[in-house]
Write an enzyme that holds these catalytic residues in place. Structure first.
Site, PDB file in Angstrom:
ATOM      1  CB  SER A   9      58.269  33.194  13.200  1.00  0.00           C
ATOM      2  OG  SER A   9      58.892  32.030  13.211  1.00  0.00           O
ATOM      3  CE1 TYR A  21      53.949  30.766  14.822  1.00  0.00           C
ATOM      4  CE2 TYR A  21      56.002  29.975  14.180  1.00  0.00           C
ATOM      5  CZ  TYR A  21      55.012  31.081  14.831  1.00  0.00           C
ATOM      6  OH  TYR A  21      56.047  31.867  15.596  1.00  0.00           O
TER       7      TYR A  21
END
Length: 339
Positions: free
Chosen positions: A131, A156
């Site tokens: 990501s 995350y």
């Protein structure tokens, strides 16, 4: 002849599009997803129904958790994949503030199961989702895969950085070719309801105010889903290779002396959030009522992908303008929700 490809996260946004594209190219795809309730399960089930409509025998599906070691192992044994594309994960920056353990289970334990099965099955090519969130507190723009990413600002992001480290370990110890893709703000038809594009569209159509964080002083490298898939497809036949010029005295984080590679996959054109809202208003045909708020914990102010490495390898060049992409998303949204 097509390859046998395991795609995890096929009830999710990118996984759905990837599975559909692979089937269209003649590959044999096994989908894998637990169809959890992080967001509207109805949308996930609708994506799966679209995949089941494909007029061929190329798609089968396993409904199970990624952290279920026995289920993952059984899928590998039954399907015998040649390539694995791991797109399953607990997504979302803000959700990680309130549900941290969900990220450890899915993104750490689940990814370990994938790596272990790839190791024992001697998989020739593992492609996995990282990501743009891994860039965290970095300020140098555009973000480049050669940059250090040791300052995450959300759990995350930390789990995605951990995936990259775990992948390198398995590439080093067991020779598993691992390619990590850092996705930048992906949007488009069948997109996620927790993303700004979907949230804003829904609110504008329903006449509700939209929350604009950091007073709108945000830049995002919005990337249309078709460009993402076009960027991923060539990698099926391009497993990671050792970089013969890798220097352990000055190590490049994006490659290694083992089969390991990292790539940004983004639009390479950051857009101001307020400009995106203007384009969205035009596509919807309604004005938004904006509620300006401070920056949220875990958010970053700007994302901007340097895509030179992926372009050099595959010729990847995003082709969809934000105006075109947003219009396609809004058209899909109205059709899907019958508004």
């Amino acid at each position: 002849m097509g390859k046998k490809i395991l795609v995890t996260g096929t009830a999710g946004f990118i996984g759905f599009h990837m599975a559909r594209a692979l089937c269209a190219e003649g590959h044999i795809v096994r989908g894998y997803d637990n169809v959890n309730d992080y967001y509207d399960v109805t949308l996930k089930e609708a994506r799966l129904k679209e995949l089941e409509k494909l007029d061929n025998y190329n798609f089968t599906f396993t409904r199970a958790d990624l952290e279920d070691q026995a289920a993952v192992e059984k899928t590998f044994e039954e399907f015998e994949p040649e390539v694995v594309i791991n797109l399953a994960a607990q997504a979302g920056v803000r959700y990680s503030l309130s549900h941290p353990r969900a990220y450890m289970r899915s993104n750490i334990d689940g990814f370990l199961n994938i790596l272990e099965c790839c190791r024992h099955a001697k998989i020739s090519n593992l492609i996995y989702a990282s990501s743009s969130s891994v860039y965290g507190a970095n300020g140098k723009m555009p973000f480049a895969v050669e940059d250090n990413v040791d300052h995450p600002v959300s759990l995350y992001a930390a789990t995605k950085k951990s995936n990259e480290l775990m992948a390198h370990t398995y590439a080093h110890l067991y020779g598993v070719p691992c390619t990590g893709l850092r996705f930048f703000t992906v949007y488009g038809p069948w997109g996620r309801p927790d993303m700004a594009m979907y949230i804003f569209t829904k609110a504008i159509i329903e006449g509700q105010p939209i929350d604009v964080y950091n007073d709108g002083n945000m830049m995002r490298d919005f990337t249309y889903i078709d460009d993402i898939i076009a960027g991923m497809m060539p990698l099926i036949d391009l497993p990671a290779k050792a970089n013969d010029n890798w220097d352990k005295m000055s190590p490049d984080p994006s490659s290694s002396n083992v089969p390991y590679a990292l790539y940004n996959i983004g639009n390479n054109k950051p857009v101001n959030l307020l400009d995106m809202i203007d384009i969205l208003e035009d596509a919807v045909g309604q004005k938004a009522e904006k509620r300006f708020l401070p920056l949220q914990p875990g958010d970053v102010e700007e994302t901007y992908a340097n895509i030179d490495a992926l372009h050099k390898l595959t010729g990847f060049t995003p082709e969809t303008s934000l105006e075109e992409g947003i219009q396609k998303f809004v058209d899909w949204y109205k059709e899907y929700h019958q508004t």
